[in-house]
Design a protein around this motif. Structure first.
Motif, PDB file in Angstrom:
ATOM      1  N   MET A  91      13.160  -9.688   9.635  1.00  0.00           N
ATOM      2  CA  MET A  91      12.588  -8.418  10.335  1.00  0.00           C
ATOM      3  C   MET A  91      12.020  -7.695  10.951  1.00  0.00           C
ATOM      4  SD  MET A  91      10.747  -6.512   8.296  1.00  0.00           S
ATOM      5  CE  MET A  91      11.213  -4.877   7.801  1.00  0.00           C
ATOM      6  N   PHE A  92      10.472  -8.477  10.825  1.00  0.00           N
ATOM      7  CA  PHE A  92       9.765  -8.028  11.059  1.00  0.00           C
ATOM      8  C   PHE A  92       9.593  -8.529  12.640  1.00  0.00           C
ATOM      9  CE2 PHE A  92       5.176  -9.691  11.020  1.00  0.00           C
ATOM     10  CZ  PHE A  92       4.665  -7.818  10.896  1.00  0.00           C
ATOM     11  N   VAL A  93       9.796  -9.518  13.150  1.00  0.00           N
ATOM     12  CA  VAL A  93       9.927  -9.668  14.194  1.00  0.00           C
ATOM     13  C   VAL A  93      11.180  -9.926  14.849  1.00  0.00           C
ATOM     14  CG1 VAL A  93       8.644 -11.986  14.544  1.00  0.00           C
ATOM     15  CG2 VAL A  93      11.248 -12.293  14.115  1.00  0.00           C
ATOM     16  N   ALA A 261       3.748 -10.820   2.907  1.00  0.00           N
ATOM     17  CA  ALA A 261       3.527  -9.539   3.322  1.00  0.00           C
ATOM     18  C   ALA A 261       3.007  -9.068   2.649  1.00  0.00           C
ATOM     19  CB  ALA A 261       4.398  -8.942   4.354  1.00  0.00           C
ATOM     20  N   GLY A 262       3.689  -9.555   1.429  1.00  0.00           N
ATOM     21  CA  GLY A 262       3.255  -8.763   0.246  1.00  0.00           C
ATOM     22  C   GLY A 262       1.901  -9.111  -0.282  1.00  0.00           C
ATOM     23  N   HIS A 263       1.754 -10.403  -0.767  1.00  0.00           N
ATOM     24  CA  HIS A 263       0.690 -11.196  -1.611  1.00  0.00           C
ATOM     25  C   HIS A 263      -0.522 -11.271  -1.214  1.00  0.00           C
ATOM     26  CE1 HIS A 263       0.765 -15.709  -1.436  1.00  0.00           C
ATOM     27  NE2 HIS A 263      -0.263 -15.626  -2.422  1.00  0.00           N
ATOM     28  N   THR A 306     -11.532   1.651   0.905  1.00  0.00           N
ATOM     29  CA  THR A 306     -11.953   0.938   1.078  1.00  0.00           C
ATOM     30  C   THR A 306     -10.430  -0.212   1.673  1.00  0.00           C
ATOM     31  OG1 THR A 306     -11.780   0.265  -1.997  1.00  0.00           O
ATOM     32  CG2 THR A 306     -10.969  -2.045  -0.294  1.00  0.00           C
ATOM     33  N   LEU A 307      -9.830   0.484   2.312  1.00  0.00           N
ATOM     34  CA  LEU A 307      -8.687   0.142   3.296  1.00  0.00           C
ATOM     35  C   LEU A 307      -8.984   1.015   4.448  1.00  0.00           C
ATOM     36  CD1 LEU A 307      -4.949   0.542   1.499  1.00  0.00           C
ATOM     37  CD2 LEU A 307      -6.253  -1.296   2.509  1.00  0.00           C
ATOM     38  N   ARG A 308      -9.557   1.746   4.289  1.00  0.00           N
ATOM     39  CA  ARG A 308     -10.331   2.273   5.684  1.00  0.00           C
ATOM     40  C   ARG A 308     -11.622   1.026   6.084  1.00  0.00           C
ATOM     41  NH1 ARG A 308     -14.995   4.786   7.589  1.00  0.00           N
ATOM     42  NH2 ARG A 308     -15.977   5.049   5.728  1.00  0.00           N
ATOM     43  N   PHE A 375      -2.159   0.709   7.311  1.00  0.00           N
ATOM     44  CA  PHE A 375      -0.987   0.474   7.066  1.00  0.00           C
ATOM     45  C   PHE A 375      -0.054   0.351   8.569  1.00  0.00           C
ATOM     46  CE2 PHE A 375      -1.537   0.970   2.774  1.00  0.00           C
ATOM     47  CZ  PHE A 375      -1.165   0.192   2.381  1.00  0.00           C
ATOM     48  N   GLY A 376      -0.875   0.547   9.909  1.00  0.00           N
ATOM     49  CA  GLY A 376      -0.057   0.112  10.910  1.00  0.00           C
ATOM     50  C   GLY A 376       0.790   1.777  11.121  1.00  0.00           C
ATOM     51  N   GLY A 377       1.732   1.664  12.258  1.00  0.00           N
ATOM     52  CA  GLY A 377       2.541   3.137  11.785  1.00  0.00           C
ATOM     53  C   GLY A 377       3.854   2.491  12.943  1.00  0.00           C
ATOM     54  N   GLY A 378       4.393   4.443  12.847  1.00  0.00           N
ATOM     55  CA  GLY A 378       5.427   4.261  12.716  1.00  0.00           C
ATOM     56  C   GLY A 378       6.619   3.768  12.965  1.00  0.00           C
ATOM     57  N   VAL A 379       7.494   3.274  13.625  1.00  0.00           N
ATOM     58  CA  VAL A 379       8.809   2.666  12.765  1.00  0.00           C
ATOM     59  C   VAL A 379       8.826   1.650  12.424  1.00  0.00           C
ATOM     60  CG1 VAL A 379      10.396   3.637  14.398  1.00  0.00           C
ATOM     61  CG2 VAL A 379      10.112   1.396  14.955  1.00  0.00           C
ATOM     62  N   LYS A 380       7.297   0.717  12.756  1.00  0.00           N
ATOM     63  CA  LYS A 380       6.489  -0.566  12.066  1.00  0.00           C
ATOM     64  C   LYS A 380       5.707  -0.486  11.056  1.00  0.00           C
ATOM     65  CE  LYS A 380       7.018  -4.905  13.981  1.00  0.00           C
ATOM     66  NZ  LYS A 380       8.556  -5.312  12.918  1.00  0.00           N
ATOM     67  N   ARG A 381       5.748   0.599  10.540  1.00  0.00           N
ATOM     68  CA  ARG A 381       4.578   1.449   9.445  1.00  0.00           C
ATOM     69  C   ARG A 381       4.608  -0.030   7.966  1.00  0.00           C
ATOM     70  NH1 ARG A 381       2.848   4.209   5.296  1.00  0.00           N
ATOM     71  NH2 ARG A 381       0.644   4.498   5.437  1.00  0.00           N
ATOM     72  N   CYS A 382       3.516  -0.571   7.504  1.00  0.00           N
ATOM     73  CA  CYS A 382       3.993  -1.407   6.515  1.00  0.00           C
ATOM     74  C   CYS A 382       5.078  -0.601   5.901  1.00  0.00           C
ATOM     75  CB  CYS A 382       2.613  -1.109   5.512  1.00  0.00           C
ATOM     76  SG  CYS A 382       3.112  -2.496   4.197  1.00  0.00           S
ATOM     77  N   ILE A 383       5.952  -1.585   5.689  1.00  0.00           N
ATOM     78  CA  ILE A 383       7.143  -0.870   4.284  1.00  0.00           C
ATOM     79  C   ILE A 383       6.287  -1.008   3.428  1.00  0.00           C
ATOM     80  CG2 ILE A 383       7.785  -3.428   3.216  1.00  0.00           C
ATOM     81  CD1 ILE A 383      11.072  -1.772   4.467  1.00  0.00           C
ATOM     82  N   GLY A 384       5.676  -2.257   2.678  1.00  0.00           N
ATOM     83  CA  GLY A 384       4.715  -1.706   1.043  1.00  0.00           C
ATOM     84  C   GLY A 384       4.054  -1.269   0.765  1.00  0.00           C
ATOM     85  N   ALA A 385       3.515   0.041   1.433  1.00  0.00           N
ATOM     86  CA  ALA A 385       2.297   0.671   1.405  1.00  0.00           C
ATOM     87  C   ALA A 385       2.079   1.114   0.110  1.00  0.00           C
ATOM     88  CB  ALA A 385       1.766   1.333   2.800  1.00  0.00           C
ATOM     89  N   PHE A 387       4.419   0.177  -2.563  1.00  0.00           N
ATOM     90  CA  PHE A 387       3.617  -0.870  -3.445  1.00  0.00           C
ATOM     91  C   PHE A 387       2.915  -1.163  -3.753  1.00  0.00           C
ATOM     92  CE2 PHE A 387       4.316  -5.276  -4.907  1.00  0.00           C
ATOM     93  CZ  PHE A 387       5.046  -5.546  -5.996  1.00  0.00           C
ATOM     94  N   ALA A 388       2.096  -1.743  -2.144  1.00  0.00           N
ATOM     95  CA  ALA A 388       1.154  -1.983  -2.325  1.00  0.00           C
ATOM     96  C   ALA A 388      -0.125  -1.264  -3.718  1.00  0.00           C
ATOM     97  CB  ALA A 388       0.166  -2.368  -1.853  1.00  0.00           C
ATOM     98  N   MET A 389       0.060  -0.165  -2.963  1.00  0.00           N
ATOM     99  CA  MET A 389      -0.797   1.245  -3.575  1.00  0.00           C
ATOM    100  C   MET A 389      -0.586   0.675  -5.213  1.00  0.00           C
ATOM    101  SD  MET A 389      -3.332   3.397  -4.375  1.00  0.00           S
ATOM    102  CE  MET A 389      -3.362   4.532  -2.136  1.00  0.00           C
TER     103      MET A 389
END
Ligand code: HEM
Length: 445
Positions: A91-93, A261-263, A306-308, A375-385, A387-389
């Motif tokens: 789905m990423f591409v 992408a998640g690890h 940290t992410l900033r 985490f980027g932005g828009g329709v492709k903003r990281c879907i795992g944000a 989960f990561a937090m």
């Protein structure tokens, strides 16, 4: 080669490499920063094999990019080099509407109440990892974090917890990740675009091993619907609104995407997080207090800060489908827009003393949607944000409840230079670990 009216720094004309290599390899990262500082927030980068590339480093322009319609700025093409690793069915591409159809199916297992179910898994994996960490001798947190986050994502994706099975399933993904973050990937992408791609034997071999594992498990889950667990089972059973399911190949590609992408991103963030905390003792004490109380507000602010400062994936891309007006610039069709997430995150107008670690910036306030974009932005903003937090808070609190960490070096880590798409600490965040004999029992949330 470069779009009209865009400034292009001279040093780049000599650079050969891929998208990532241009930004972060061959000493390119400092050059990009200097160019952006000197020439403005939109800079043309002639990168052989990639077509026209522009680097963008401005929050207002990031907003224009993230808000553009997906048929105007193409998300899948923009991250094209990833297709070699994740597979062209990922789905990423994919472009719209396919990207959204698939993204909808991946969203429930990575949000809301599903996350609560992962907390005990993450705590148990962290405790098991800590039991193996050396005491009293320096250890590299980056590698320890990679092992841990791989264990976690494999357990979550495949619904397994037997350590031998987790290791068996994780091993080929680990190998694939090594290829993903190697400098070869963007260079091979450039060669393929130029029609000069040769076979990549190591990638084919690891893909065969992943196929054996994943297709076998999909067949098992399809044969017994509702049996087994993990995201894999959810995907095997998933149906879109029109009742359509995912093909085996689509499930395979999306699983690879989520695991990879998640690890690595989460592991790298954990290494930076621990480096920053160990060198800011007052912040560490506040997080330790939350680890005991179960509160998370300050810990989340520390993670946001940290992410900033150290976004592990410091760039993302989009491709113009037609002519695109970006601020004062007109970009030609087929221009690759590379957003420099880490430069946008340090905008001095939004963040006074932008290079300083100040978690208080994020206490009681939500991060700015376009000036904080790890985490980027828009329709492709990281879907795992989310989960990561969840994973970062849980791992950090579990470590701090039962262990003590000391920095090996009195100095903060610097980012590693060289051709890597991930912003990693140069020395891997070296720490001394010990078990906290005064610790209280771990309390599950
Ligand atoms: C701190 C950890 C993470 C960071 C910093 C991060 C960062 C990013 C970035 C920058 C993007 C590109 C967004 C864009 O182009 O606008 C992205 C996309 C993505 N991430 Fe993450 N990520 C993290 C963790 C995760 C996790 C834990 C998962 C899954 C379990 C994940 C899965 C994905 C996927 C599937 C995409 C593609 C989304 C799409 O194409 O719609 N990420 N991530």
């Amino acid at each position: 080669m470069r779009p009209p009216a865009l400034p292009a720094p001279k040093p780049f004309s000599a650079l050969f490499g891929g998208l990532y290599a241009a930004a972060y390899g061959l000493g390119g990262q400092p050059l990009v920063y200097r160019a952006v500082e000197r020439l403005g927030p939109v800079v043309a980068l002639p990168v052989l094999g990639f077509g026209p590339v522009v680097a963008v480093a401005d929050a207002a322009l990031a907003k224009e990019v993230f808000s553009a319609k997906p048929d105007v700025l193409l998300g899948g093409e923009g991250v094209g080099p990833a297709a070699a690793i994740y597979g062209s069915a990922s789905m990423f591409v994919q472009e719209e509407p396919e990207h959204l159809r698939r993204r909808r199916l991946l969203t429930p297992p990575l949000h809301g109440t599903a996350l609560d179910g992962y907390v005990p898994v993450i705590e148990a994996a962290t405790q098991a990892a800590m039991a193996t960490w050396p005491v009293g001798t320096p250890m590299r947190m980056l590698e320890a974090a990679r092992d841990l986050t791989l264990d976690v994502i494999i357990q979550v994706m495949f619904g397994v917890d037997d350590p031998a099975e987790v290791e068996r399933l994780g091993e080929p993904f680990d190998e694939l990740l090594t290829l993903a973050i190697s400098a070869q990937t963007p260079v091979r992408y450039a060669l393929r675009r130029a029609g000069a791609l040769r076979a990549w034997g190591r990638l084919a071999a690891v893909n065969r091993r992943i196929d054996e594992i994943v297709f076998g498990l999909i067949a098992e889950r399809r044969a017994a619907p509702g049996a087994g667990g993990g995201v894999l089972s959810m995907l095997a059973d998933a149906r879109t609104d029109d009742g359509e399911g995912l093909s085996d190949n689509e499930i395979r590609a999306d699983l690879i995407t989520l695991v990879l992408a998640g690890h690595e991103t989460t592991a790298t963030t954990l290494a930076w997080l621990i480096d920053l905390l160990l060198h800011h003792p007052p912040a560490l004490e506040l997080v330790r207090a939350e680890a005991r109380s179960g509160a998370t507000a300050y810990t989340e602010a520390v993670i946001n800060e940290t992410l900033r400062l150290r976004p592990p994936a410091p760039i993302t891309g989009r491709m113009t489908a037609g002519r695109f007006q970006l601020g004062d610039y007109t970009l030609e069709p087929g221009t690759r827009i590379v957003l420099l997430l880490d430069v946008v995150n340090r905008d001095p107008h939004t963040y006074p003393d932008p290079d300083e670690f100040r978690p208080e910036r994020f206490v009681g306030t939500r991060p700015h949607p376009y000036a904080w974009i790890p985490f980027g932005g828009g329709v492709k903003r990281c879907i795992g944000a989310s989960f990561a937090m969840c994973e970062l808070v849980t791992v950090l609190h579990t470590i701090l409840r039962a262990g003590r960490l000391e920095p090996v070096s009195p100095r903060l880590e610097c980012p590693q230079s060289g051709a890597t798409p991930v912003l990693v600490p140069r020395n891997g965040t070296r720490v001394y670990f010990s078990h906290d004999t005064r610790s209280q029992p771990v309390v599950c949330r």
